[in-house]
Write a protein that holds these residues in place. Structure first.
Motif, PDB file in Angstrom:
ATOM      1  N   ALA A  83      38.270  44.853  35.990  1.00  0.00           N
ATOM      2  CA  ALA A  83      37.415  43.956  36.778  1.00  0.00           C
ATOM      3  C   ALA A  83      36.888  44.647  38.032  1.00  0.00           C
ATOM      4  CB  ALA A  83      38.188  42.694  37.149  1.00  0.00           C
ATOM      5  N   HIS A  84      37.649  45.600  38.539  1.00  0.00           N
ATOM      6  CA  HIS A  84      37.201  46.340  39.723  1.00  0.00           C
ATOM      7  C   HIS A  84      35.875  47.064  39.431  1.00  0.00           C
ATOM      8  CE1 HIS A  84      37.248  48.779  43.298  1.00  0.00           C
ATOM      9  NE2 HIS A  84      37.162  49.865  42.540  1.00  0.00           N
ATOM     10  N   HIS A  85      35.764  47.678  38.250  1.00  0.00           N
ATOM     11  CA  HIS A  85      34.507  48.342  37.859  1.00  0.00           C
ATOM     12  C   HIS A  85      33.346  47.342  37.837  1.00  0.00           C
ATOM     13  CE1 HIS A  85      37.024  51.452  35.347  1.00  0.00           C
ATOM     14  NE2 HIS A  85      37.051  51.718  36.641  1.00  0.00           N
ATOM     15  N   VAL A  86      33.627  46.140  37.314  1.00  0.00           N
ATOM     16  CA  VAL A  86      32.579  45.114  37.233  1.00  0.00           C
ATOM     17  C   VAL A  86      32.156  44.710  38.642  1.00  0.00           C
ATOM     18  CG1 VAL A  86      31.948  42.829  36.373  1.00  0.00           C
ATOM     19  CG2 VAL A  86      33.544  44.240  35.069  1.00  0.00           C
ATOM     20  N   ILE A  87      33.147  44.533  39.507  1.00  0.00           N
ATOM     21  CA  ILE A  87      32.863  44.139  40.894  1.00  0.00           C
ATOM     22  C   ILE A  87      31.986  45.199  41.564  1.00  0.00           C
ATOM     23  CG2 ILE A  87      33.959  43.840  43.180  1.00  0.00           C
ATOM     24  CD1 ILE A  87      36.295  42.427  41.621  1.00  0.00           C
ATOM     25  N   GLU A  88      32.321  46.478  41.339  1.00  0.00           N
ATOM     26  CA  GLU A  88      31.512  47.593  41.876  1.00  0.00           C
ATOM     27  C   GLU A  88      30.031  47.441  41.531  1.00  0.00           C
ATOM     28  OE1 GLU A  88      34.329  51.570  41.782  1.00  0.00           O
ATOM     29  OE2 GLU A  88      32.752  51.427  40.302  1.00  0.00           O
ATOM     30  N   ASP A  89      29.769  47.076  40.263  1.00  0.00           N
ATOM     31  CA  ASP A  89      28.381  47.069  39.776  1.00  0.00           C
ATOM     32  C   ASP A  89      27.678  45.724  39.962  1.00  0.00           C
ATOM     33  OD1 ASP A  89      28.889  49.646  38.957  1.00  0.00           O
ATOM     34  OD2 ASP A  89      28.141  49.370  36.911  1.00  0.00           O
ATOM     35  N   ASP A 111      38.736  38.232  35.466  1.00  0.00           N
ATOM     36  CA  ASP A 111      39.587  39.414  35.615  1.00  0.00           C
ATOM     37  C   ASP A 111      40.844  39.247  34.774  1.00  0.00           C
ATOM     38  OD1 ASP A 111      41.323  41.397  36.380  1.00  0.00           O
ATOM     39  OD2 ASP A 111      41.193  41.013  38.536  1.00  0.00           O
ATOM     40  N   SER A 112      40.933  40.022  33.687  1.00  0.00           N
ATOM     41  CA  SER A 112      42.152  40.000  32.870  1.00  0.00           C
ATOM     42  C   SER A 112      42.782  41.378  32.825  1.00  0.00           C
ATOM     43  CB  SER A 112      41.842  39.511  31.456  1.00  0.00           C
ATOM     44  OG  SER A 112      41.306  38.214  31.479  1.00  0.00           O
ATOM     45  N   GLY A 113      42.576  42.151  33.870  1.00  0.00           N
ATOM     46  CA  GLY A 113      43.198  43.477  33.916  1.00  0.00           C
ATOM     47  C   GLY A 113      42.438  44.501  33.093  1.00  0.00           C
ATOM     48  N   GLU A 114      43.142  45.551  32.703  1.00  0.00           N
ATOM     49  CA  GLU A 114      42.531  46.667  31.980  1.00  0.00           C
ATOM     50  C   GLU A 114      42.224  46.290  30.536  1.00  0.00           C
ATOM     51  OE1 GLU A 114      43.432  50.520  32.555  1.00  0.00           O
ATOM     52  OE2 GLU A 114      43.152  50.007  34.672  1.00  0.00           O
ATOM     53  N   THR A 115      41.123  46.828  30.005  1.00  0.00           N
ATOM     54  CA  THR A 115      40.866  46.635  28.584  1.00  0.00           C
ATOM     55  C   THR A 115      41.742  47.599  27.789  1.00  0.00           C
ATOM     56  OG1 THR A 115      39.069  48.248  28.518  1.00  0.00           O
ATOM     57  CG2 THR A 115      38.489  45.967  29.046  1.00  0.00           C
ATOM     58  N   PHE A 116      41.895  47.327  26.512  1.00  0.00           N
ATOM     59  CA  PHE A 116      42.855  48.075  25.717  1.00  0.00           C
ATOM     60  C   PHE A 116      42.316  49.438  25.265  1.00  0.00           C
ATOM     61  CE2 PHE A 116      45.021  48.929  21.622  1.00  0.00           C
ATOM     62  CZ  PHE A 116      46.311  49.017  22.100  1.00  0.00           C
ATOM     63  N   ALA A 133      30.983  37.846  33.519  1.00  0.00           N
ATOM     64  CA  ALA A 133      31.590  39.056  32.971  1.00  0.00           C
ATOM     65  C   ALA A 133      32.952  38.670  32.429  1.00  0.00           C
ATOM     66  CB  ALA A 133      31.716  40.124  34.044  1.00  0.00           C
ATOM     67  N   PHE A 134      33.272  39.161  31.239  1.00  0.00           N
ATOM     68  CA  PHE A 134      34.534  38.780  30.591  1.00  0.00           C
ATOM     69  C   PHE A 134      35.134  39.983  29.866  1.00  0.00           C
ATOM     70  CE2 PHE A 134      33.138  38.653  26.127  1.00  0.00           C
ATOM     71  CZ  PHE A 134      31.762  38.707  26.305  1.00  0.00           C
ATOM     72  N   PRO A 135      36.472  39.982  29.711  1.00  0.00           N
ATOM     73  CA  PRO A 135      37.113  41.127  29.063  1.00  0.00           C
ATOM     74  C   PRO A 135      36.997  41.058  27.544  1.00  0.00           C
ATOM     75  CG  PRO A 135      38.742  39.474  29.590  1.00  0.00           C
ATOM     76  CD  PRO A 135      37.442  38.959  30.135  1.00  0.00           C
ATOM     77  N   THR A 136      36.854  42.218  26.918  1.00  0.00           N
ATOM     78  CA  THR A 136      37.093  42.319  25.478  1.00  0.00           C
ATOM     79  C   THR A 136      38.106  43.453  25.312  1.00  0.00           C
ATOM     80  OG1 THR A 136      35.548  44.049  24.747  1.00  0.00           O
ATOM     81  CG2 THR A 136      34.600  41.851  25.166  1.00  0.00           C
ATOM     82  N   GLU A 137      38.537  43.696  24.087  1.00  0.00           N
ATOM     83  CA  GLU A 137      39.531  44.759  23.883  1.00  0.00           C
ATOM     84  C   GLU A 137      38.929  46.147  24.069  1.00  0.00           C
ATOM     85  OE1 GLU A 137      38.044  42.938  21.757  1.00  0.00           O
ATOM     86  OE2 GLU A 137      38.161  43.645  19.682  1.00  0.00           O
ATOM     87  N   THR A 138      37.581  46.245  24.101  1.00  0.00           N
ATOM     88  CA  THR A 138      36.941  47.556  24.283  1.00  0.00           C
ATOM     89  C   THR A 138      36.607  47.787  25.753  1.00  0.00           C
ATOM     90  OG1 THR A 138      34.794  46.555  23.775  1.00  0.00           O
ATOM     91  CG2 THR A 138      35.977  47.631  21.964  1.00  0.00           C
ATOM     92  N   VAL A 139      35.582  47.062  26.245  1.00  0.00           N
ATOM     93  CA  VAL A 139      35.155  47.132  27.650  1.00  0.00           C
ATOM     94  C   VAL A 139      34.781  45.708  28.072  1.00  0.00           C
ATOM     95  CG1 VAL A 139      34.249  49.487  27.346  1.00  0.00           C
ATOM     96  CG2 VAL A 139      32.688  47.530  27.097  1.00  0.00           C
TER      97      VAL A 139
END
Ligand code: TXA
Ligand code: MG
Length: 358
Positions: A156-162, A172-177, A31-37
């Motif tokens: 990343a917390h949401h990803v961990i949940e699922d 985990d790079s924090g919140e998406t934009f 799982a990786f961050p993008t600027e959306t989700v």
């Protein structure tokens, strides 16, 4: 075992990115961050890895994935017969939150496109996503990194949940934009068709193209497509377990009228013995609290970026209120409002449209 690694969003650590790219190279999922989700990525050319994405998410096999690319070479490899208007959109929005549906080349595995003759492609703007694609040297096939039917993850917390325990790595790079998924436009049709509204406003697409863009009802979240145009539109989405009642008005400028309508629904449900929560804008939240309701705040009506950014987190939080039902305020379908209303309508179990007396 799922490893969680922290990576700075603006200055990604080369060593960690290489480590994650190696996981993808050996057929793993991250799982990786993008600027959306957040996305759930696999090597886009590895059929087995791509098939595991469907299995882990519980995703219907006829719902294709987006190929994430970082260069013009990767685009050329994946598509054929690119119309001139596609390049206008690419110049305007890439890297960024716009996905184009184009005719696929023979190189694209059918597992990615669910057998369709087209492929969805996007060049993300998030430094971590771009570095990861570059380090892999191939396109990353990725849907949003949630279990099928749940709200897309914006941290990343949401990803961990699922997905904790189900995949190899979570970056985990924090919140998406932006907080809502990319705008999707099909440029194989004439006029082009908006398949999903997102951060790139359809008003801007029309301006850049200098021509009309078809906006089917399903792109507004209003009806399901009969044909599998964008197969994702067939399925209910973004849903918390708590049922949502979406309150729609033709116009939301009169905040007093809005609160009156929302409260009338909330009070009626309360009188039936239900525990009711309200999902509101910052302009109206206090009034509902005064009336004794638990309120989750999306953000200000005068800043739809804030509302979009918070949307999926608030939908996930709905369940923590332990309410029987949540009454949700609608928004004007202008700019980002179209993307917000598409998500809310798909998440809501019930909708009411109230026409105010003139
Ligand atoms: O912002 C985003 O787009 C995020 C990040 C991770 O990039 N991704 C995302 O993926 O939202 P996903 O799989 O949750 O949504 C992709 C949508 C689905 O509704 C799918 O049906 C549609 O894109 N799609 C993919 N390929 C398509 C195609 N060839 N034709 C029409 N629709 C397509
Ligand atoms: Mg999704």
């Amino acid at each position: 075992m799922t490893k969680v690694v922290r990576v700075n969003a603006l200055k990604p650590d080369r060593g960690v990115i290489d480590e994650v790219a190696n996981v993808l190279k050996s057929g793993g999922l991250c799982a990786f961050p993008t600027e959306t989700v957040y996305g759930l990525g696999a090597d886009g050319y590895n059929r087995e890895a791509v098939m595991r994405i469907f299995k882990i998410k519980g995703r219907p096999p006829d719902n294709p994935l987006i190929m994430h690319i970082s260069s013009r070479e990767m685009l050329d490899e994946l598509v054929i017969d690119v119309p001139e208007i596609a390049y206008r959109l690419i110049d305007f929005a890439w890297p960024g939150p716009l996905t184009l549906v184009l005719k696929k080349s023979a190189k694209v595995p059918k597992e990615v496109t669910a057998g369709l003759p087209t492929v969805a492609i996007r060049c993300p703007g998030h430094p971590v996503a771009l570095d990861l694609i570059n380090a892999l040297g191939r396109p990353i096939a990725a849907p949003s990194a949630n279990l099928s039917g749940r709200p897309s993850p914006t941290n990343a917390h949401h990803v961990i949940e699922d997905l904790m325990g189900l995949i190899d790595v979570i970056v985990d790079s924090g919140e998406t934009f932006f907080g809502v998924e990319s705008t999707i436009i099909d440029v194989t049709s004439d006029p082009p068709t908006l398949l999903r509204p997102g951060p790139v406003a359809v008003e801007d697409l029309i301006r850049v193209l200098g021509k009309e863009v078809k906006i089917p009802l399903f792109a507004r979240g209003l009806s399901e497509s009969e044909v599998s145009l964008s197969p994702g539109t067939k399925y209910r989405h973004y849903s918390p377990n708590t049922p949502l009642l979406l309150v729609e008005l033709e116009d939301y400028r009169d905040v007093k009228a809005l609160t009156t309508v929302v409260l009338s629904h909330a009070n009626e449900l309360t009188s039936k013995g239900l525990k009711v929560a309200i999902v509101a804008s910052s302009e109206t939240a206090e009034q509902y609290r005064t009336m004794g309701y638990d309120v989750l705040v999306l953000g200000s009506r005068s800043n739809l970026f804030e509302v979009a950014h918070n949307l999926f987190d608030v939908l996930r939080l709905c369940d923590s209120l332990k309410a029987d039902i949540a009454v949700v305020e609608g928004f004007n379908e202008v700019g980002l409002g179209l993307a917000i209303m598409n998500r809310l309508r798909k998440a809501a179990k019930y909708r009411v449209l109230t026409t105010l007396p003139k």
